[in-house]
Design a protein around this motif. Structure first.
Motif, short mmCIF file in Angstrom:
data_model
loop_
_atom_site.label_atom_id
_atom_site.label_comp_id
_atom_site.label_asym_id
_atom_site.label_seq_id
_atom_site.Cartn_x
_atom_site.Cartn_y
_atom_site.Cartn_z
N UNK A 1 -8.01 2.86 -7.83
CA UNK A 1 -7.48 3.12 -6.54
C UNK A 1 -6.56 4.64 -6.43
N UNK A 2 -6.05 5.09 -7.45
CA UNK A 2 -5.60 6.18 -7.37
C UNK A 2 -6.33 7.35 -7.37
N UNK A 3 -7.63 6.95 -8.03
CA UNK A 3 -8.63 8.30 -7.72
C UNK A 3 -9.18 8.26 -6.63
N UNK A 4 -9.37 7.05 -5.98
CA UNK A 4 -9.91 7.18 -4.63
C UNK A 4 -8.85 7.64 -3.49
N UNK B 1 1.83 -4.90 5.42
CA UNK B 1 2.48 -5.34 4.16
C UNK B 1 1.60 -5.35 2.94
N UNK B 2 0.67 -6.47 3.26
CA UNK B 2 -0.17 -6.73 2.09
C UNK B 2 -1.06 -5.38 1.54
N UNK B 3 -1.57 -4.91 2.76
CA UNK B 3 -2.34 -3.71 2.47
C UNK B 3 -1.68 -2.65 1.63
N UNK B 4 -0.46 -2.42 1.94
CA UNK B 4 0.39 -1.42 1.17
C UNK B 4 0.89 -1.90 -0.02
N UNK B 5 0.52 -2.78 -0.62
CA UNK B 5 0.82 -3.41 -1.77
C UNK B 5 0.35 -2.52 -2.91
N UNK B 6 -0.97 -1.81 -2.62
CA UNK B 6 -1.59 -0.90 -3.69
C UNK B 6 -0.59 0.38 -3.68
N UNK B 7 0.04 0.68 -2.53
CA UNK B 7 1.04 1.83 -2.70
C UNK B 7 2.26 1.49 -3.61
N UNK B 8 2.72 0.30 -3.43
CA UNK B 8 3.94 -0.18 -4.23
C UNK B 8 3.77 -0.16 -5.32
N UNK C 1 5.20 3.12 -7.90
CA UNK C 1 6.30 2.74 -8.86
C UNK C 1 6.08 3.42 -10.37
N UNK C 2 4.72 3.72 -10.70
CA UNK C 2 4.48 4.40 -11.91
C UNK C 2 4.89 3.37 -13.18
N UNK C 3 4.76 2.22 -12.84
CA UNK C 3 5.20 1.39 -14.00
C UNK C 3 4.20 0.30 -14.31
N UNK C 4 3.85 -0.40 -15.29
CA UNK C 4 3.11 -1.34 -15.39
C UNK C 4 3.62 -2.68 -14.66
N UNK C 5 3.02 -3.37 -14.00
CA UNK C 5 3.59 -4.52 -13.31
C UNK C 5 2.49 -5.42 -13.48
#
Length: 191
Positions: free
Chosen positions: A103-106, A157-164, A168-172
């Motif tokens: 997702x980051x690459x896309x 809200x649910x679609x923006x979860x990718x951005x969340x 954050x830059x941390x493993x969740x």
């Protein structure tokens, strides 16, 4: 996605899979700019001509690789029937490092490869967002949200979860992501 069919001897399906796997791996590792046809062919163990016989351009190949990813380890295993199931599926998917990297690459390709991102959005993301909106509307109709809730807000809200997750830059973990999404939904009145 443009597939090239120039006749000749039958194509080896194993080559198709190897090429798509190599393209996806390189897209994740190096981004769209670093996933050259030459590098993809080398990684797949085939000649460049083998790749060009199947796809007219790198964008076509990368889009095919993204679609191929849906049937491998980066897609959700099933369709959600409720907001609760949807949150669980999204959290599980977003907890996968490979999916996060993809997702980051896309998202990162949007400046230099807008056709790739537009095709991904049209072919993959929009149908899922539409299904998400339907699930949100059903939850509103079932009284799980206040009656005046906008299903598009739930969708956002649910679609923006990718951005969340990415920002954050941390493993969740899946549990952490699920907790965050449920907290956001409760703020909208979810019961």
């Amino acid at each position: 996605m443009s597939r090239v069919d120039r006749g000749g001897r039958p194509r080896d399906p194993a080559n198709d899979a190897s090429i798509l796997d190599a393209a996806l791996d390189l897209l994740i590792e190096r981004g769209a700019a670093g996933a050259s046809i030459e590098a993809i062919a080398r990684r797949a163990g085939v000649a460049k001509l083998t790749v060009y016989r199947r796809w007219q351009s790198k964008e076509d190949l990368l889009m095919a690789a993204l679609e191929h990813a849906r049937s491998t380890d980066t897609d959700t295993p099933k369709t959600a029937r409720s907001i609760d199931e949807l949150v669980e599926l999204i959290a599980e998917l977003l907890s996968r490092p490979r999916f996060q990297a993809l997702m980051a690459r896309v998202i990162g390709a949007s400046v230099d490869y807008p056709k790739l991102v537009n095709a991904y959005t049209t072919r993959y993301l929009q149908p899922r967002l539409s299904a998400l909106a339907d699930t949100a509307q059903q939850a509103i109709d079932d009284g799980r949200f206040p009656p005046d809730t906008d299903p598009n807000a739930i969708q956002d809200i649910l679609a923006s979860s990718i951005g969340i997750v990415l920002l954050r830059g941390e493993d969740m973990t899946a549990e952490q992501i699920e907790h965050r999404l449920r907290t956001l939904l409760r703020q909208m009145g979810y019961r």
